[in-house]
Design a protein around this motif. Sequence first.
Motif, PDB file in Angstrom:
ATOM      1  N   LEU A  50     -11.186   4.458  -3.171  1.00 25.25           N
ATOM      2  CA  LEU A  50     -10.361   3.903  -2.102  1.00 25.25           C
ATOM      3  C   LEU A  50     -10.856   4.345  -0.733  1.00 25.25           C
ATOM      4  N   GLY A  51     -11.500   5.496  -0.700  1.00 24.73           N
ATOM      5  CA  GLY A  51     -12.056   5.976   0.554  1.00 24.73           C
ATOM      6  C   GLY A  51     -13.137   5.079   1.117  1.00 24.73           C
ATOM      7  N   THR A  52     -13.706   4.215   0.290  1.00 24.61           N
ATOM      8  CA  THR A  52     -14.738   3.276   0.766  1.00 24.61           C
ATOM      9  C   THR A  52     -14.126   1.992   1.327  1.00 24.61           C
ATOM     10  N   TYR A  53     -12.776   1.900   1.343  1.00 25.33           N
ATOM     11  CA  TYR A  53     -12.075   0.728   1.891  1.00 25.33           C
ATOM     12  C   TYR A  53     -11.098   1.158   2.987  1.00 25.33           C
ATOM     13  N   PRO A  54     -11.581   1.831   4.017  1.00 24.01           N
ATOM     14  CA  PRO A  54     -10.662   2.334   5.045  1.00 24.01           C
ATOM     15  C   PRO A  54      -9.977   1.236   5.843  1.00 24.01           C
ATOM     16  N   HIS A  55     -10.494   0.007   5.730  1.00 20.59           N
ATOM     17  CA  HIS A  55      -9.906  -1.114   6.463  1.00 20.59           C
ATOM     18  C   HIS A  55      -8.729  -1.738   5.727  1.00 20.59           C
ATOM     19  N   LEU A  56      -8.484  -1.318   4.490  1.00 21.08           N
ATOM     20  CA  LEU A  56      -7.393  -1.888   3.706  1.00 21.08           C
ATOM     21  C   LEU A  56      -6.315  -0.837   3.449  1.00 21.08           C
ATOM     22  N   PRO A  57      -5.042  -1.188   3.633  1.00 21.00           N
ATOM     23  CA  PRO A  57      -3.984  -0.297   3.170  1.00 21.00           C
ATOM     24  C   PRO A  57      -4.069  -0.160   1.642  1.00 21.00           C
ATOM     25  N   CYS A  58      -3.776   1.024   1.145  1.00 18.97           N
ATOM     26  CA  CYS A  58      -3.859   1.281  -0.294  1.00 18.97           C
ATOM     27  C   CYS A  58      -2.682   2.158  -0.707  1.00 18.97           C
TER      28      CYS A  58
ATOM     29  N   LEU B  82      -4.793  -2.565  -1.817  1.00 21.49           N
ATOM     30  CA  LEU B  82      -5.314  -2.121  -3.107  1.00 21.49           C
ATOM     31  C   LEU B  82      -4.311  -1.134  -3.694  1.00 21.49           C
ATOM     32  N   ALA B  83      -3.833  -1.433  -4.903  1.00 22.70           N
ATOM     33  CA  ALA B  83      -2.769  -0.642  -5.516  1.00 22.70           C
ATOM     34  C   ALA B  83      -3.226  -0.084  -6.860  1.00 22.70           C
ATOM     35  N   CYS B  84      -3.490   1.210  -6.902  1.00 24.85           N
ATOM     36  CA  CYS B  84      -3.817   1.899  -8.148  1.00 24.85           C
ATOM     37  C   CYS B  84      -2.513   2.443  -8.709  1.00 24.85           C
ATOM     38  N   GLU B  85      -2.105   1.956  -9.869  1.00 23.16           N
ATOM     39  CA  GLU B  85      -0.759   2.276 -10.344  1.00 23.16           C
ATOM     40  C   GLU B  85      -0.751   2.784 -11.781  1.00 23.16           C
ATOM     41  N   SER B  86       0.328   3.518 -12.084  1.00 22.22           N
ATOM     42  CA  SER B  86       0.522   4.121 -13.404  1.00 22.22           C
ATOM     43  C   SER B  86      -0.617   5.066 -13.767  1.00 22.22           C
ATOM     44  N   ILE B  87      -1.125   5.805 -12.797  1.00 24.23           N
ATOM     45  CA  ILE B  87      -2.230   6.725 -13.050  1.00 24.23           C
ATOM     46  C   ILE B  87      -1.672   7.984 -13.705  1.00 24.23           C
ATOM     47  N   PRO B  88      -2.220   8.386 -14.862  1.00 22.17           N
ATOM     48  CA  PRO B  88      -1.588   9.465 -15.619  1.00 22.17           C
ATOM     49  C   PRO B  88      -2.131  10.866 -15.353  1.00 22.17           C
ATOM     50  N   SER B  89      -3.244  10.988 -14.637  1.00 22.48           N
ATOM     51  CA  SER B  89      -3.877  12.308 -14.544  1.00 22.48           C
ATOM     52  C   SER B  89      -4.478  12.560 -13.172  1.00 22.48           C
TER      53      SER B  89
ATOM     54  N   MET C  87     -12.394  -3.129  -8.462  1.00 22.54           N
ATOM     55  CA  MET C  87     -11.861  -2.922  -7.120  1.00 22.54           C
ATOM     56  C   MET C  87     -12.606  -3.775  -6.099  1.00 22.54           C
ATOM     57  N   ALA C  88     -13.917  -3.833  -6.232  1.00 27.38           N
ATOM     58  CA  ALA C  88     -14.719  -4.619  -5.291  1.00 27.38           C
ATOM     59  C   ALA C  88     -14.383  -6.100  -5.389  1.00 27.38           C
ATOM     60  N   VAL C  89     -14.209  -6.622  -6.588  1.00 25.93           N
ATOM     61  CA  VAL C  89     -13.902  -8.039  -6.770  1.00 25.93           C
ATOM     62  C   VAL C  89     -12.546  -8.376  -6.158  1.00 25.93           C
ATOM     63  N   LEU C  90     -11.541  -7.525  -6.404  1.00 31.63           N
ATOM     64  CA  LEU C  90     -10.196  -7.787  -5.893  1.00 31.63           C
ATOM     65  C   LEU C  90     -10.154  -7.703  -4.364  1.00 31.63           C
TER      66      LEU C  90
ATOM     67  N   PRO D 252      -5.831   8.690   5.317  1.00 34.21           N
ATOM     68  CA  PRO D 252      -4.669   8.173   6.047  1.00 34.21           C
ATOM     69  C   PRO D 252      -4.276   6.746   5.689  1.00 34.21           C
ATOM     70  N   HIS D 253      -5.165   5.996   5.068  1.00 33.18           N
ATOM     71  CA  HIS D 253      -4.829   4.615   4.706  1.00 33.18           C
ATOM     72  C   HIS D 253      -4.259   4.506   3.298  1.00 33.18           C
ATOM     73  N   VAL D 254      -4.070   5.643   2.612  1.00 36.30           N
ATOM     74  CA  VAL D 254      -3.591   5.636   1.227  1.00 36.30           C
ATOM     75  C   VAL D 254      -2.211   6.285   1.148  1.00 36.30           C
ATOM     76  N   LEU D 255      -1.207   5.519   0.713  1.00 41.16           N
ATOM     77  CA  LEU D 255       0.104   6.069   0.426  1.00 41.16           C
ATOM     78  C   LEU D 255       0.120   6.593  -1.008  1.00 41.16           C
ATOM     79  N   THR D 256       1.012   7.551  -1.280  1.00 41.41           N
ATOM     80  CA  THR D 256       1.110   8.134  -2.614  1.00 41.41           C
ATOM     81  C   THR D 256       2.535   7.995  -3.137  1.00 41.41           C
ATOM     82  N   GLY D 257       2.653   7.935  -4.454  1.00 42.45           N
ATOM     83  CA  GLY D 257       3.981   7.826  -5.029  1.00 42.45           C
ATOM     84  C   GLY D 257       3.974   7.863  -6.532  1.00 42.45           C
ATOM     85  N   VAL D 258       5.059   7.348  -7.109  1.00 36.61           N
ATOM     86  CA  VAL D 258       5.247   7.349  -8.561  1.00 36.61           C
ATOM     87  C   VAL D 258       5.781   5.994  -8.994  1.00 36.61           C
ATOM     88  N   ASN D 259       5.506   5.642 -10.228  1.00 32.19           N
ATOM     89  CA  ASN D 259       6.048   4.399 -10.774  1.00 32.19           C
ATOM     90  C   ASN D 259       6.223   4.513 -12.278  1.00 32.19           C
TER      91      ASN D 259
END
Length: 299
Positions: free
Chosen positions: A167-175, A149-156, A138-141, A204-211
Amino acid sequence: MVLDGGLASELERRGGAIDGDPLWSARLLLDNPELMEDIHLAYGLAGADILTTATYQASLPGLGAAGLSVSASCAVLAKAVQLAQQAGTRCVQSCDVKPPLVAASMGPYGAHLADGSEYTGAYTQDKAALRAFHEERMAVLAEAGANILACESIPSLAEGEVLLDLLGTYPHLPCWISFTCRDALHVSHGEPVADCLAMAADFPHVLTGVNCLHPHLVGCLMTSVRDTDSASVQVVYANRGDTWISGRRSWDTSTGLDDDAYTACAMDWAQRGTLLIGGCCRTTPSTTARLAALSAALA
């Protein structure tokens, strides 16, 4: 906003050989970055507002297992961001549009294992191990200049908790964080999907969903969480609905949707308030073009 569509399936459609490769679509970052950039470009020209990097299955341990040093692995992750950015620049030059944003894809721990556990979340690593796996990538990207920052296909739920903390450590980036689901009520590992989506209420900077679920399942899932406090489906990118037949390593396309049917589903998601809509496995730039037209019609 419109997300892009399937990367690995589009690579295979264009002749890329990645089936069974532990790096999956990330193999092209090493072997054929020009093809990867061209696919990003195709999605940008189709109208995608957001291009997703080919790093879903690219991790520092995975690249290390492929023989790369830590510094070389970090360079590959940064290169993935650059390829999407370059495709965006080419988009602007070709059709004078606003450059697409670049979302850095981060798949679940199980994607690194390449043993199918990404679809179940049935791995035994504790939260400390999961955090260590995700944190450096995450830090490199983020450092490479990704817009999202997009965390996707998370199963649990457990892996979602770890990722939200990071993601909470990147409040300046939409996620965003999106989960895979076994049905309209539960994520792949079995926890209630409403509980997983509600975890981000304090971010507040993190959207949630499904994929990467069947398009027909999404509407039922959205109904199931509609009256749940703090849970919302803000991001949706389903797969085309084809069924993988593992015994013969091929797709049964009879269960899949064509672009017309997929767009009809997307219209329903948009009317229910979804903010980001795109495609996952087996969707193509033509699917994206239909979604872009839908977005323009709804604007």
